[in-house]
Design an enzyme around this catalytic site. Structure first.
Site, mmCIF file in Angstrom:
data_model
loop_
_atom_site.group_PDB
_atom_site.id
_atom_site.type_symbol
_atom_site.label_atom_id
_atom_site.label_comp_id
_atom_site.label_asym_id
_atom_site.label_seq_id
_atom_site.Cartn_x
_atom_site.Cartn_y
_atom_site.Cartn_z
ATOM 1 N N TYR A 174 0.850 -1.202 0.000
ATOM 2 C CA TYR A 174 0.000 0.000 0.000
ATOM 3 C C TYR A 174 0.881 1.245 0.000
ATOM 4 C CZ TYR A 174 -5.003 -0.785 0.317
ATOM 5 O OH TYR A 174 -6.303 -1.031 0.007
ATOM 6 N N THR A 223 -4.768 5.697 -21.528
ATOM 7 C CA THR A 223 -4.672 4.378 -20.924
ATOM 8 C C THR A 223 -3.335 3.797 -21.369
ATOM 9 O OG1 THR A 223 -5.938 3.523 -22.803
ATOM 10 C CG2 THR A 223 -7.130 3.871 -20.745
ATOM 11 N N LYS A 231 -3.566 -0.058 -24.672
ATOM 12 C CA LYS A 231 -4.091 -0.189 -26.039
ATOM 13 C C LYS A 231 -2.897 -0.281 -27.004
ATOM 14 C CE LYS A 231 -8.589 1.829 -25.006
ATOM 15 N NZ LYS A 231 -8.611 2.591 -23.736
ATOM 16 N N GLU A 252 -0.449 4.884 -0.403
ATOM 17 C CA GLU A 252 -1.205 6.137 -0.566
ATOM 18 C C GLU A 252 -0.273 7.342 -0.489
ATOM 19 O OE1 GLU A 252 -2.407 3.752 1.461
ATOM 20 O OE2 GLU A 252 -4.615 3.748 1.436
ATOM 21 N N ASP A 302 -7.244 13.142 -25.015
ATOM 22 C CA ASP A 302 -7.321 11.749 -24.558
ATOM 23 C C ASP A 302 -6.771 10.885 -25.690
ATOM 24 O OD1 ASP A 302 -7.987 9.156 -23.904
ATOM 25 O OD2 ASP A 302 -9.963 9.659 -23.093
ATOM 26 N N ARG A 312 -3.189 -2.844 -17.760
ATOM 27 C CA ARG A 312 -4.440 -2.077 -17.666
ATOM 28 C C ARG A 312 -4.246 -0.966 -16.651
ATOM 29 N NH1 ARG A 312 -8.646 -4.755 -20.719
ATOM 30 N NH2 ARG A 312 -9.979 -3.137 -19.875
HETATM 31 N N1 DSN Z 1 -13.461 0.351 -24.170
HETATM 32 C C1 DSN Z 1 -12.499 1.163 -24.889
HETATM 33 C C2 DSN Z 1 -12.534 0.901 -26.344
HETATM 34 O O1 DSN Z 1 -12.785 -0.225 -26.715
HETATM 35 O O2 DSN Z 1 -12.295 1.781 -27.141
HETATM 36 C C3 DSN Z 1 -12.640 2.601 -24.591
HETATM 37 O O3 DSN Z 1 -12.562 2.799 -23.248
#
Ligand code: DSN
Length: 420
Positions: free
Chosen positions: A53, A225, A228, A55, A199, A234
Site C-alpha cells: 500500500y 490508458t 491499447k 497512498e 485523450d 491495464r
Molecule cells: N473500451 C475502450 C474501447 O474499446 O475503445 C474505450 O474505453
C-alpha cells in the site's frame, strides 16, 4: 506444470486462464483497444508489488516501507515525462475513466460547459456522454462529425465553441479512423478561452512510435490508458502543464483513489521503456500499414468504410447498408469465424447503439504478432466470406480453422503454447 500454484489452489481459474490464452492464440484479435502485453509487462503486473500500500506520492506517503515502491513510481514518472515531453505526469490512475474524472475534477467546477465528440460519432463515454458522470456533472455540449465527410470539421467546432463558450474541449477518440489536428484544437481553445484536454488512449502507441502527431506540449492536460496501442498493463497516466500538476495529483489522491496499484505502475514503466526502442517505432508504422491494407481489401469487397479509409490503427465499416447485415450480426459471425471484432455505431447511424450498423476493427494486436500486409489481405477475404455467410455455421467453422492454421505461425507476445 504451468501455473502450479493455481493448479493447487484454484484449478477452475487456471483452466479458464489457459482457455483464454488458447483463444488469444488461435484467433485474429481485431478489437482496436486490445493488444498483447509483453512477457516483461506481464512479469511486472504479476509481481509482489501488488502487496504494497502506498497512498500518497513518492517521498510523501502515509505508510512506511516505500524504499522500492518510490523508486518504481519515480522511474515510471520520469519515463512518462520524457516520452510525452510534458513537465508533469501522474501514473496512478486505475484506468482511463478515473483519469479523465480526475482531470475534470481538478480544472473544472461542477456545471461548467465541456465539449467532446458525441459517443455515437466515436467519442468516449467520459467525454460528456449523457448517461456518464461527465454528462451528468458538467454541462456537456457534444460536437459531431461532418455529415458529408464523416471527418472532424474544425470550422464547425470553432463556431460551436464560440456559441457555447466551453471551459474545456476534449479531443481524442475511440472510433475515429483519421489523424487528429491537435494544433487546430489548440487554436480553437485559445480563441474561446477553453482548456484543451487530449485523450490519446487509442493512439498513444502510434504517437510514441512516431506514426501520429503528438498533442503535447500543446494540450493543457491529457490522459492515456496504457494497454491499447501502447501494449502495457491495464492502467492510465495523466500528463499536464505544471500549473495543473498539484490540483491533478490531489484529484487522484485523496480526491478519487486510495493506494496506487504499484504492480501496474511498474508495468507502465516497462511499457514506456519498450516504447522507446526502434522495434516499437517499426511496430507503430506497421500498425498503420496493416490498417491501410485491410481497409483497402474490405473496400474491394464492397464494404463502405467510414471516412473512406484510415490513417491510424482503426477501421470503422458499415455492414447494414453495404450488405444488409447488422453490425452485431456481422460481429457475431466473425467471432464464430475466429475473427474478433466489436459492432459499433457509424456516424449518423439510423440504428440504436445496441443494434448498430457497423463494425469497428483495428490492427494493434495482429501487428504485435508480426502479421503484415499479406496476412491483412487474407484477413479481408475471410471477413467478407464470413459476413456473406452469417447463418452458415459450417462455413464459419471452416474459416475459423483456416484462421487458426495461419495464427500458428505468428507468436503472441506474453503467451507460450509450450506451457499447455
Ligand atoms: N473500451 C475502450 C474501447 O474499446 O475503445 C474505450 O474505453
Amino acid at each position: 506444470m504451468y501455473l502450479p500454484a493455481l493448479q493447487n489452489t484454484d484449478p477452475a481459474i487456471r483452466d479458464l486462464i489457459i482457455a483464454e490464452e488458447k483463444r488469444e492464440w488461435d484467433k485474429m484479435r481485431l478489437i482496436p483497444s486490445e493488444n498483447y502485453a509483453s512477457a516483461a509487462v506481464m512479469e511486472a503486473t504479476g509481481s509482489i508489488l501488488t502487496n504494497k500500500y502506498s497512498e500518497g506520492y513518492a517521498k510523501k506517503r502515509y505508510y512506511e516501507g516505500q524504499q522500492f515502491v518510490d523508486q518504481v513510481e519515480l522511474l515510471a514518472i520520469e519515463r512518462a515525462k520524457e516520452a510525452f515531453g510534458m513537465p508533469h505526469a501522474n501514473v496512478q490512475p486505475y484506468s482511463g475513466s478515473p483519469a479523465n474524472m480526475a482531470v475534470y475534477h481538478a480544472v473544472l467546477e461542477h456545471g461548467d460547459t465541456i465539449m467532446g465528440l458525441a459517443l455515437p460519432h466515436g467519442g468516449h463515454l467520459t467525454h460528456g456522454w449523457k448517461v456518464n458522470f461527465s454528462g451528468k456533472t458538467y454541462n456537456s455540449v457534444p460536437y459531431e462529425l461532418d455529415p458529408e465527410t464523416e471527418l472532424l470539421n474544425y470550422d464547425k467546432i470553432l463556431e460551436q465553441a464560440k456559441e457555447v463558450k466551453p471551459k474545456m474541449i476534449i479531443a481524442g477518440y475511440t472510433a475515429y479512423p483519421r489523424t487528429i489536428d491537435w494544433q487546430k484544437f489548440r487554436e480553437i481553445c485559445d480563441e474561446v478561452g477553453a482548456y484543451f484536454h487530449a485523450d490519446t488512449s487509442h493512439i498513444t502507441g502510434l504517437i510514441l512510435g512516431g506514426a501520429h502527431e503528438s498533442p503535447y506540449p500543446m494540450a493543457d492536460t491529457g490522459i492515456t490508458t496504457s494497454h491499447k496501442t501502447l501494449r502495457g498493463p491495464r492502467g492510465a497516466m495523466i500528463l499536464c502543464k505544471e500549473e495543473h500538476a498539484e490540483k491533478i495529483d490531489k484529484a487522484i489522491m485523496p480526491g478519487l483513489q486510495g493506494g496506487p496499484h504499484n504492480n501496474t505502475t511498474a508495468a507502465i514503466a516497462v511499457a514506456l521503456k519498450e516504447a522507446s526502442t526502434p522495434d516499437f517505432k517499426a511496430y507503430a508504422a506497421q500498425i498503420v500499414a496493416n490498417a491501410k491494407a485491410l481497409a483497402g481489401k474490405l473496400n474491394s469487397h464492397g464494404f463502405r468504410l467510414v471516412t473512406g479509409g484510415t490513417d491510424n490503427h482503426l477501421i470503422l465499416f458499415e455492414t447494414q447498408q453495404s450488405k444488409g447485415i447488422g453490425g452485431r450480426e456481422a460481429a457475431k459471425a466473425l467471432d464464430k469465424a475466429g475473427i474478433v471484432t466489436n459492432c459499433n455505431t457509424v456516424p449518423f447511424d439510423p440504428n440504436p447503439p445496441f443494434k448498430p450498423s457497423g463494425v469497428r476493427i483495428g490492427t494493434p494486436a495482429v501487428t504485435s504478432r508480426g502479421m503484415k500486409e499479406a496476412e491483412m489481405e487474407k484477413l479481408g477475404d475471410w471477413m467478407a466470406r464470413a459476413i456473406d455467410n452469417v447463418e452458415n455455421d459450417a462455413e464459419l467453422s471452416a474459416i475459423a480453422a483456416e484462421v487458426k492454421e495461419l495464427c500458428k505461425d505468428f507468436e503472441c507476445p506474453g503467451i507460450n503454447p509450450k506451457n499447455w
